[in-house]
Motif scaffolding. Structure first.
Motif, PDB file in Angstrom:
ATOM      1  N   GLU A   1      -2.874 -14.196   4.100  1.00  0.00           N
ATOM      2  CA  GLU A   1      -3.296 -14.963   5.278  1.00  0.00           C
ATOM      3  C   GLU A   1      -3.745 -16.363   4.873  1.00  0.00           C
ATOM      4  OE1 GLU A   1      -3.784 -15.880   9.229  1.00  0.00           O
ATOM      5  OE2 GLU A   1      -2.775 -14.156   8.358  1.00  0.00           O
ATOM      6  N   ASN A   2      -4.510 -16.475   3.813  1.00  0.00           N
ATOM      7  CA  ASN A   2      -4.960 -17.788   3.333  1.00  0.00           C
ATOM      8  C   ASN A   2      -3.781 -18.667   2.917  1.00  0.00           C
ATOM      9  OD1 ASN A   2      -7.766 -17.704   3.691  1.00  0.00           O
ATOM     10  ND2 ASN A   2      -8.017 -16.487   1.845  1.00  0.00           N
ATOM     11  N   ALA A   3      -2.782 -18.073   2.294  1.00  0.00           N
ATOM     12  CA  ALA A   3      -1.641 -18.836   1.795  1.00  0.00           C
ATOM     13  C   ALA A   3      -0.652 -19.219   2.895  1.00  0.00           C
ATOM     14  CB  ALA A   3      -0.916 -18.035   0.717  1.00  0.00           C
ATOM     15  N   ASN A   4      -0.631 -18.467   3.985  1.00  0.00           N
ATOM     16  CA  ASN A   4       0.422 -18.669   4.973  1.00  0.00           C
ATOM     17  C   ASN A   4      -0.059 -19.184   6.324  1.00  0.00           C
ATOM     18  OD1 ASN A   4       3.034 -17.623   3.675  1.00  0.00           O
ATOM     19  ND2 ASN A   4       1.496 -16.102   3.133  1.00  0.00           N
ATOM     20  N   GLN A   5      -1.005 -18.528   6.931  1.00  0.00           N
ATOM     21  CA  GLN A   5      -1.407 -18.891   8.287  1.00  0.00           C
ATOM     22  C   GLN A   5      -2.808 -19.488   8.356  1.00  0.00           C
ATOM     23  OE1 GLN A   5       0.553 -18.760  10.963  1.00  0.00           O
ATOM     24  NE2 GLN A   5       2.273 -17.732   9.971  1.00  0.00           N
ATOM     25  N   GLY A   6      -3.747 -18.872   7.652  1.00  0.00           N
ATOM     26  CA  GLY A   6      -5.126 -19.351   7.665  1.00  0.00           C
ATOM     27  C   GLY A   6      -5.807 -19.210   9.016  1.00  0.00           C
ATOM     28  N   ARG A   7      -5.426 -18.195   9.780  1.00  0.00           N
ATOM     29  CA  ARG A   7      -6.011 -17.981  11.107  1.00  0.00           C
ATOM     30  C   ARG A   7      -7.424 -17.414  10.960  1.00  0.00           C
ATOM     31  NH1 ARG A   7      -0.878 -14.532  12.890  1.00  0.00           N
ATOM     32  NH2 ARG A   7      -1.375 -13.796  10.808  1.00  0.00           N
TER      33      ARG A   7
ATOM     34  N   GLU B   1       0.844  -1.186   0.000  1.00  0.00           N
ATOM     35  CA  GLU B   1       0.000   0.000   0.000  1.00  0.00           C
ATOM     36  C   GLU B   1       0.884   1.242   0.000  1.00  0.00           C
ATOM     37  OE1 GLU B   1      -3.821   1.764   2.461  1.00  0.00           O
ATOM     38  OE2 GLU B   1      -2.556   0.279   3.368  1.00  0.00           O
ATOM     39  N   SER B   2       0.300   2.404  -0.147  1.00  0.00           N
ATOM     40  CA  SER B   2       1.063   3.645  -0.219  1.00  0.00           C
ATOM     41  C   SER B   2       1.899   3.900   1.037  1.00  0.00           C
ATOM     42  CB  SER B   2       0.123   4.821  -0.476  1.00  0.00           C
ATOM     43  OG  SER B   2      -0.819   4.922   0.579  1.00  0.00           O
ATOM     44  N   ASP B   3       1.510   3.339   2.178  1.00  0.00           N
ATOM     45  CA  ASP B   3       2.306   3.537   3.385  1.00  0.00           C
ATOM     46  C   ASP B   3       3.499   2.583   3.464  1.00  0.00           C
ATOM     47  OD1 ASP B   3       1.188   1.130   4.115  1.00  0.00           O
ATOM     48  OD2 ASP B   3       0.000   1.942   5.744  1.00  0.00           O
ATOM     49  N   GLY B   4       3.636   1.703   2.469  1.00  0.00           N
ATOM     50  CA  GLY B   4       4.807   0.863   2.378  1.00  0.00           C
ATOM     51  C   GLY B   4       4.753  -0.444   3.138  1.00  0.00           C
ATOM     52  N   LEU B   5       3.635  -0.782   3.760  1.00  0.00           N
ATOM     53  CA  LEU B   5       3.535  -2.041   4.496  1.00  0.00           C
ATOM     54  C   LEU B   5       3.058  -3.166   3.594  1.00  0.00           C
ATOM     55  CD1 LEU B   5       1.881  -0.929   7.853  1.00  0.00           C
ATOM     56  CD2 LEU B   5       4.274  -1.472   7.443  1.00  0.00           C
ATOM     57  N   THR B   6       3.729  -4.298   3.663  1.00  0.00           N
ATOM     58  CA  THR B   6       3.307  -5.477   2.922  1.00  0.00           C
ATOM     59  C   THR B   6       2.294  -6.243   3.767  1.00  0.00           C
ATOM     60  OG1 THR B   6       5.002  -6.894   3.873  1.00  0.00           O
ATOM     61  CG2 THR B   6       5.603  -5.680   1.863  1.00  0.00           C
ATOM     62  N   PRO B   7       1.547  -7.162   3.152  1.00  0.00           N
ATOM     63  CA  PRO B   7       0.650  -8.002   3.959  1.00  0.00           C
ATOM     64  C   PRO B   7       1.397  -8.738   5.073  1.00  0.00           C
ATOM     65  CG  PRO B   7       0.064  -8.201   1.666  1.00  0.00           C
ATOM     66  CD  PRO B   7       1.345  -7.393   1.723  1.00  0.00           C
ATOM     67  N   GLU B   8       2.596  -9.209   4.786  1.00  0.00           N
ATOM     68  CA  GLU B   8       3.384  -9.899   5.813  1.00  0.00           C
ATOM     69  C   GLU B   8       3.673  -8.983   6.998  1.00  0.00           C
ATOM     70  OE1 GLU B   8       7.466 -12.487   6.334  1.00  0.00           O
ATOM     71  OE2 GLU B   8       7.200 -11.320   4.506  1.00  0.00           O
TER      72      GLU B   8
END
Length: 73
Positions: A48-54, A10-17
């Motif tokens: 989230e679906n690909a990595n943790q699925g919480r 996003e524009s603030d530079g944070l990745t989903p991770e």
């Protein structure tokens, strides 16, 4: 630059991770609360679906999606 990299930050530079992998839930909640567009939200759901699925995190993302949609109305 590929389209997938555009969707992941996003524009603030944070990745989903970065949003979904902090050491405590308060930081995760803050990361979700600062999502302001559906593109970023979808990237976070996919991550989230690909990595943790919480289930709790996916529910919070779903709630945030509803909030974003209601702001767009």
């Amino acid at each position: 630059m590929s389209d997938s990299s555009n969707l992941s930050v996003e524009s603030d530079g944070l990745t989903p991770e970065q949003r979904l992998e902090p050491p405590n839930t308060r930081l995760i909640n803050a990361g979700i609360a600062t999502i302001h567009d559906m593109e970023t939200l979808r990237a976070c759901v996919a991550y989230e679906n690909a990595n943790q699925g919480r289930v709790q995190i996916l529910r919070r993302l779903e709630q945030r999606a509803s909030e974003i949609r209601s702001q767009d109305d």
